[in-house]
Motif scaffolding. Structure first.
Motif, PDB file in Angstrom:
ATOM      1  N   ASP A  86      56.564  29.123  48.990  1.00 45.35           N
ATOM      2  CA  ASP A  86      55.569  29.917  48.284  1.00 45.35           C
ATOM      3  C   ASP A  86      55.511  31.284  48.925  1.00 45.35           C
ATOM      4  N   THR A  87      55.665  32.316  48.128  1.00 44.09           N
ATOM      5  CA  THR A  87      55.622  33.672  48.655  1.00 44.09           C
ATOM      6  C   THR A  87      54.193  34.184  48.598  1.00 44.09           C
ATOM      7  N   VAL A  88      53.697  34.607  49.734  1.00 43.82           N
ATOM      8  CA  VAL A  88      52.345  35.158  49.806  1.00 43.82           C
ATOM      9  C   VAL A  88      52.446  36.670  49.656  1.00 43.82           C
ATOM     10  N   SER A 169      61.380  24.693  44.967  1.00 44.05           N
ATOM     11  CA  SER A 169      60.786  23.358  44.791  1.00 44.05           C
ATOM     12  C   SER A 169      59.426  23.375  44.105  1.00 44.05           C
ATOM     13  N   ALA A 170      58.736  24.538  44.144  1.00 45.20           N
ATOM     14  CA  ALA A 170      57.416  24.578  43.510  1.00 45.20           C
ATOM     15  C   ALA A 170      57.495  25.019  42.041  1.00 45.20           C
ATOM     16  N   LEU A 171      58.714  25.177  41.504  1.00 43.55           N
ATOM     17  CA  LEU A 171      58.877  25.740  40.163  1.00 43.55           C
ATOM     18  C   LEU A 171      59.214  24.671  39.137  1.00 43.55           C
ATOM     19  N   GLU A 176      63.240  27.130  37.778  1.00 43.75           N
ATOM     20  CA  GLU A 176      64.069  26.763  38.921  1.00 43.75           C
ATOM     21  C   GLU A 176      65.511  27.211  38.690  1.00 43.75           C
ATOM     22  N   HIS A 177      66.037  26.976  37.474  1.00 47.15           N
ATOM     23  CA  HIS A 177      67.409  27.379  37.173  1.00 47.15           C
ATOM     24  C   HIS A 177      67.587  28.888  37.223  1.00 47.15           C
ATOM     25  N   GLU A 178      66.592  29.613  36.671  1.00 41.55           N
ATOM     26  CA  GLU A 178      66.658  31.084  36.682  1.00 41.55           C
ATOM     27  C   GLU A 178      66.650  31.621  38.106  1.00 41.55           C
ATOM     28  N   ILE A 179      65.733  31.095  38.906  1.00 38.23           N
ATOM     29  CA  ILE A 179      65.607  31.586  40.287  1.00 38.23           C
ATOM     30  C   ILE A 179      66.843  31.173  41.081  1.00 38.23           C
ATOM     31  N   GLN A 180      67.369  29.973  40.779  1.00 40.78           N
ATOM     32  CA  GLN A 180      68.571  29.520  41.482  1.00 40.78           C
ATOM     33  C   GLN A 180      69.740  30.475  41.231  1.00 40.78           C
ATOM     34  N   SER A 181      69.885  30.950  39.999  1.00 38.84           N
ATOM     35  CA  SER A 181      71.021  31.857  39.769  1.00 38.84           C
ATOM     36  C   SER A 181      70.809  33.194  40.462  1.00 38.84           C
ATOM     37  N   ALA A 182      69.537  33.636  40.561  1.00 43.46           N
ATOM     38  CA  ALA A 182      69.265  34.865  41.332  1.00 43.46           C
ATOM     39  C   ALA A 182      69.585  34.640  42.812  1.00 43.46           C
ATOM     40  N   LEU A 183      69.219  33.464  43.327  1.00 41.12           N
ATOM     41  CA  LEU A 183      69.484  33.162  44.740  1.00 41.12           C
ATOM     42  C   LEU A 183      70.981  33.042  45.011  1.00 41.12           C
TER      43      LEU A 183
END
Ligand code: ADP
Ligand code: ADP
Length: 229
Positions: A86-88, A169-171, A176-183
Protein backbone atom coordinates in the motif's frame (compact mmCIF):
# COMPACT_ATOMS: atom_id res chain seq x y z
CA UNK A 1 24.87 -4.08 -11.40
CA UNK A 2 23.11 -4.78 -8.08
CA UNK A 3 23.64 -8.56 -7.82
CA UNK A 4 22.19 -9.78 -4.52
CA UNK A 5 23.38 -12.82 -2.55
CA UNK A 6 21.87 -14.23 0.65
CA UNK A 7 24.28 -16.77 2.18
CA UNK A 8 23.12 -19.05 5.01
CA UNK A 9 20.99 -16.26 6.45
CA UNK A 10 19.62 -16.86 9.94
CA UNK A 11 17.24 -14.36 11.48
CA UNK A 12 14.85 -14.07 14.41
CA UNK A 13 12.95 -11.15 15.97
CA UNK A 14 12.55 -13.25 19.13
CA UNK A 15 15.29 -15.80 19.99
CA UNK A 16 12.65 -18.42 20.80
CA UNK A 17 11.16 -18.14 17.33
CA UNK A 18 13.54 -18.40 14.37
CA UNK A 19 12.12 -16.85 11.19
CA UNK A 20 14.89 -17.71 8.71
CA UNK A 21 16.96 -20.86 9.33
CA UNK A 22 19.77 -20.80 6.82
CA UNK A 23 18.41 -19.21 3.63
CA UNK A 24 20.70 -18.96 0.59
CA UNK A 25 19.82 -17.60 -2.84
CA UNK A 26 21.13 -15.19 -5.43
CA UNK A 27 19.55 -12.60 -7.66
CA UNK A 28 21.98 -12.10 -10.55
CA UNK A 29 22.28 -8.51 -11.78
CA UNK A 30 19.32 -7.56 -13.95
CA UNK A 31 17.36 -10.73 -13.13
CA UNK A 32 14.12 -11.24 -11.23
CA UNK A 33 13.72 -13.65 -8.31
CA UNK A 34 10.39 -14.14 -6.58
CA UNK A 35 9.92 -15.28 -3.01
CA UNK A 36 6.58 -16.97 -2.39
CA UNK A 37 5.19 -18.80 0.60
CA UNK A 38 2.40 -18.78 3.16
CA UNK A 39 1.62 -15.74 5.26
CA UNK A 40 4.11 -15.41 8.11
CA UNK A 41 6.80 -17.43 6.27
CA UNK A 42 9.29 -14.54 6.48
CA UNK A 43 8.99 -13.15 2.94
CA UNK A 44 8.79 -9.49 3.92
CA UNK A 45 11.53 -10.10 6.48
CA UNK A 46 13.83 -10.90 3.54
CA UNK A 47 13.16 -7.48 2.01
CA UNK A 48 13.63 -5.74 5.38
CA UNK A 49 16.99 -7.50 5.82
CA UNK A 50 18.12 -6.40 2.36
CA UNK A 51 17.12 -2.84 3.22
CA UNK A 52 18.88 -3.31 6.55
CA UNK A 53 15.97 -2.40 8.75
CA UNK A 54 17.38 -5.36 10.71
CA UNK A 55 20.70 -7.22 10.67
CA UNK A 56 21.09 -10.97 10.21
CA UNK A 57 22.24 -12.94 13.24
CA UNK A 58 24.24 -15.39 11.15
CA UNK A 59 25.26 -15.57 7.50
CA UNK A 60 25.52 -12.61 5.16
CA UNK A 61 23.75 -10.50 2.59
CA UNK A 62 25.83 -8.93 -0.14
CA UNK A 63 25.21 -6.54 -3.01
CA UNK A 64 27.81 -6.84 -5.78
CA UNK A 65 29.94 -8.81 -3.32
CA UNK A 66 29.86 -6.15 -0.63
CA UNK A 67 28.27 -6.97 2.74
CA UNK A 68 25.26 -4.69 3.35
CA UNK A 69 26.68 -4.06 6.85
CA UNK A 70 29.60 -2.26 5.17
CA UNK A 71 27.37 -0.02 3.04
CA UNK A 72 26.12 3.30 4.41
CA UNK A 73 22.39 3.57 4.98
CA UNK A 74 22.36 6.43 2.49
CA UNK A 75 23.89 4.51 -0.39
CA UNK A 76 21.82 1.41 0.43
CA UNK A 77 18.64 3.49 0.19
CA UNK A 78 19.86 5.08 -3.01
CA UNK A 79 20.49 1.65 -4.54
CA UNK A 80 17.11 0.14 -3.66
CA UNK A 81 13.65 1.18 -4.82
CA UNK A 82 10.60 -0.25 -3.16
CA UNK A 83 7.01 -0.59 -4.33
CA UNK A 84 5.12 -1.62 -1.19
CA UNK A 85 1.71 -3.28 -0.86
CA UNK A 86 0.00 0.00 0.00
CA UNK A 87 1.47 3.32 -1.02
CA UNK A 88 1.01 6.07 1.53
CA UNK A 89 0.75 9.54 0.03
CA UNK A 90 1.83 12.77 1.70
CA UNK A 91 -0.10 15.99 2.10
CA UNK A 92 1.06 17.62 -1.10
CA UNK A 93 0.52 17.32 -4.84
CA UNK A 94 0.98 14.00 -6.63
CA UNK A 95 3.97 15.60 -8.40
CA UNK A 96 5.52 16.26 -4.97
CA UNK A 97 4.77 12.67 -4.00
CA UNK A 98 6.61 11.46 -7.10
CA UNK A 99 9.54 13.73 -6.34
CA UNK A 100 9.65 12.64 -2.66
CA UNK A 101 13.24 11.97 -1.58
CA UNK A 102 14.68 13.74 -4.63
CA UNK A 103 14.02 17.46 -4.07
CA UNK A 104 16.45 18.40 -6.84
CA UNK A 105 14.70 16.34 -9.53
CA UNK A 106 14.11 18.20 -12.79
CA UNK A 107 10.51 19.05 -13.65
CA UNK A 108 10.78 17.33 -17.05
CA UNK A 109 11.92 14.10 -15.37
CA UNK A 110 8.88 14.14 -13.08
CA UNK A 111 6.62 14.74 -16.07
CA UNK A 112 8.26 11.83 -17.89
CA UNK A 113 7.97 9.49 -14.87
CA UNK A 114 4.27 10.40 -14.60
CA UNK A 115 3.80 9.65 -18.30
CA UNK A 116 5.42 6.22 -18.00
CA UNK A 117 3.22 5.43 -14.98
CA UNK A 118 0.20 6.91 -16.85
CA UNK A 119 -0.82 9.39 -14.19
CA UNK A 120 -0.07 12.66 -16.03
CA UNK A 121 -3.70 13.72 -15.78
CA UNK A 122 -3.65 14.18 -11.99
CA UNK A 123 -0.10 15.12 -10.98
CA UNK A 124 -1.20 18.63 -9.95
CA UNK A 125 -3.91 17.27 -7.63
CA UNK A 126 -3.70 16.52 -3.93
CA UNK A 127 -4.46 13.04 -2.58
CA UNK A 128 -7.70 12.30 -0.71
CA UNK A 129 -8.01 13.51 2.86
CA UNK A 130 -6.18 16.77 2.21
CA UNK A 131 -7.36 20.11 0.94
CA UNK A 132 -5.75 23.20 -0.53
CA UNK A 133 -5.61 26.57 1.24
CA UNK A 134 -8.65 27.65 -0.76
CA UNK A 135 -10.60 24.59 0.37
CA UNK A 136 -10.36 22.38 -2.73
CA UNK A 137 -10.66 18.74 -1.76
CA UNK A 138 -8.04 16.11 -2.56
CA UNK A 139 -8.65 13.48 -5.21
CA UNK A 140 -9.75 9.98 -4.25
CA UNK A 141 -7.27 7.62 -5.86
CA UNK A 142 -7.94 3.92 -6.37
CA UNK A 143 -5.44 1.34 -5.12
CA UNK A 144 -4.11 0.96 -8.66
CA UNK A 145 -3.65 4.71 -9.07
CA UNK A 146 -1.70 4.88 -5.81
CA UNK A 147 0.52 2.05 -7.03
CA UNK A 148 1.11 4.08 -10.20
CA UNK A 149 2.35 6.95 -8.02
CA UNK A 150 4.80 4.50 -6.38
CA UNK A 151 5.85 3.31 -9.86
CA UNK A 152 6.43 6.90 -11.02
CA UNK A 153 8.53 7.49 -7.89
CA UNK A 154 10.61 4.44 -8.78
CA UNK A 155 10.99 5.47 -12.44
CA UNK A 156 12.34 8.83 -11.26
CA UNK A 157 14.66 7.24 -8.73
CA UNK A 158 15.90 4.64 -11.27
CA UNK A 159 17.61 2.41 -8.68
CA UNK A 160 19.64 -0.66 -9.77
CA UNK A 161 17.65 -2.81 -7.32
CA UNK A 162 13.90 -3.02 -7.05
CA UNK A 163 11.83 -4.66 -4.31
CA UNK A 164 8.20 -5.34 -5.14
CA UNK A 165 6.64 -6.33 -1.83
CA UNK A 166 3.18 -7.74 -2.63
CA UNK A 167 2.85 -4.70 -4.85
CA UNK A 168 -0.34 -5.94 -6.53
CA UNK A 169 -1.85 -8.06 -3.75
CA UNK A 170 -4.33 -5.42 -2.57
CA UNK A 171 -5.76 -4.90 -6.09
CA UNK A 172 -8.64 -6.50 -7.98
CA UNK A 173 -7.71 -8.86 -10.82
CA UNK A 174 -8.12 -6.40 -13.71
CA UNK A 175 -6.12 -3.67 -11.96
CA UNK A 176 -3.55 -6.25 -10.87
CA UNK A 177 -2.88 -7.12 -14.53
CA UNK A 178 -2.54 -3.46 -15.51
CA UNK A 179 -0.17 -2.68 -12.66
CA UNK A 180 1.76 -5.89 -13.33
CA UNK A 181 2.50 -4.82 -16.90
CA UNK A 182 3.66 -1.41 -15.65
CA UNK A 183 5.91 -3.16 -13.11
CA UNK A 184 7.28 -5.47 -15.81
CA UNK A 185 8.47 -2.38 -17.72
CA UNK A 186 10.04 -0.83 -14.62
CA UNK A 187 11.79 -4.05 -13.54
CA UNK A 188 13.25 -4.76 -16.97
CA UNK A 189 17.06 -4.93 -16.71
CA UNK A 190 16.87 -4.18 -12.98
CA UNK A 191 17.80 -6.62 -10.24
CA UNK A 192 14.35 -7.34 -8.86
CA UNK A 193 13.19 -9.15 -5.74
CA UNK A 194 9.47 -9.88 -5.83
CA UNK A 195 7.62 -10.84 -2.68
CA UNK A 196 4.36 -12.56 -3.54
CA UNK A 197 1.79 -14.77 -1.88
CA UNK A 198 0.71 -16.66 -5.00
CA UNK A 199 2.70 -18.54 -7.62
CA UNK A 200 0.34 -17.33 -10.38
CA UNK A 201 1.48 -13.72 -10.01
CA UNK A 202 5.17 -14.44 -10.64
CA UNK A 203 5.05 -16.36 -13.92
CA UNK A 204 7.79 -14.27 -15.52
CA UNK A 205 10.40 -14.54 -12.73
CA UNK A 206 13.80 -16.06 -13.64
CA UNK A 207 13.65 -18.10 -10.43
CA UNK A 208 11.00 -18.68 -7.79
CA UNK A 209 11.86 -19.56 -4.21
CA UNK A 210 9.25 -21.16 -1.98
CA UNK A 211 9.81 -20.31 1.67
CA UNK A 212 8.35 -22.64 4.30
CA UNK A 213 9.19 -23.10 7.98
CA UNK A 214 12.13 -20.73 7.71
CA UNK A 215 13.79 -22.66 4.88
CA UNK A 216 13.67 -22.81 1.11
CA UNK A 217 11.29 -25.71 0.47
CA UNK A 218 11.42 -25.57 -3.34
CA UNK A 219 13.02 -23.49 -6.07
CA UNK A 220 12.86 -23.32 -9.84
CA UNK A 221 11.10 -21.70 -12.76
CA UNK A 222 7.33 -21.31 -12.73
CA UNK A 223 7.00 -24.31 -15.08
CA UNK A 224 9.29 -26.47 -12.94
CA UNK A 225 7.38 -25.66 -9.76
CA UNK A 226 4.05 -26.44 -11.43
CA UNK A 227 5.41 -29.84 -12.48
CA UNK A 228 6.54 -30.68 -8.95
CA UNK A 229 3.13 -29.81 -7.47
P1 ADP B 1 5.44 -12.85 5.40
O1 ADP B 1 5.89 -11.65 4.66
O2 ADP B 1 5.89 -14.13 4.78
O3 ADP B 1 3.96 -12.87 5.64
P2 ADP B 1 6.91 -11.68 7.60
O4 ADP B 1 8.31 -11.66 7.13
O5 ADP B 1 6.16 -10.41 7.56
O6 ADP B 1 6.11 -12.83 6.84
O7 ADP B 1 6.88 -12.19 9.09
C1 ADP B 1 7.41 -13.46 9.48
C2 ADP B 1 7.06 -13.70 10.94
O8 ADP B 1 7.75 -12.77 11.75
C3 ADP B 1 5.58 -13.55 11.24
O9 ADP B 1 5.20 -14.57 12.13
C4 ADP B 1 5.48 -12.21 11.91
O10 ADP B 1 4.45 -12.20 12.86
C5 ADP B 1 6.83 -12.07 12.59
N1 ADP B 1 7.26 -10.68 12.66
C6 ADP B 1 7.30 -9.80 11.62
N2 ADP B 1 7.77 -8.60 12.04
C7 ADP B 1 8.04 -8.73 13.35
C8 ADP B 1 8.57 -7.85 14.36
N3 ADP B 1 8.92 -6.60 14.05
N4 ADP B 1 8.70 -8.33 15.61
C9 ADP B 1 8.37 -9.61 15.90
N5 ADP B 1 7.87 -10.49 15.02
C10 ADP B 1 7.70 -10.06 13.76
P1 ADP C 1 13.32 7.08 -1.41
O1 ADP C 1 13.27 5.67 -1.94
O2 ADP C 1 12.27 7.90 -2.06
O3 ADP C 1 14.70 7.67 -1.46
P2 ADP C 1 13.30 6.19 1.36
O4 ADP C 1 14.75 5.85 1.32
O5 ADP C 1 12.77 6.87 2.57
O6 ADP C 1 12.87 7.08 0.12
O7 ADP C 1 12.47 4.86 1.18
C1 ADP C 1 12.76 3.97 0.16
C2 ADP C 1 11.51 3.20 -0.18
O8 ADP C 1 11.26 2.28 0.86
C3 ADP C 1 10.30 4.10 -0.31
O9 ADP C 1 9.69 3.83 -1.56
C4 ADP C 1 9.40 3.74 0.84
O10 ADP C 1 8.06 3.58 0.40
C5 ADP C 1 9.94 2.43 1.32
N1 ADP C 1 10.01 2.37 2.77
C6 ADP C 1 10.60 3.26 3.59
N2 ADP C 1 10.46 2.88 4.85
C7 ADP C 1 9.76 1.71 4.84
C8 ADP C 1 9.30 0.81 5.84
N3 ADP C 1 9.50 1.03 7.15
N4 ADP C 1 8.64 -0.28 5.45
C9 ADP C 1 8.42 -0.51 4.16
N5 ADP C 1 8.82 0.31 3.16
C10 ADP C 1 9.48 1.39 3.50
Amino acid sequence: QGAIAFKDVHFHYDPDRPILKGVSFEVPAGKTVAVVGPSGAGKSTISRLLYRFYDVQKGSITIDGQDVRDVTQKSLRAAIGMVPQDTVLFNDTIAYNIRYGRPGAAEEDIVQAAEIAQISHFIKDLPEGFETKVGERGLKLSGGEKQRVAIARTVLKAPPILILDEATSALDTTTEHEIQSALDIVSKNRTTLVIAHRLSTVVGADEIIVLKGGEIAERGSHAELLEQN
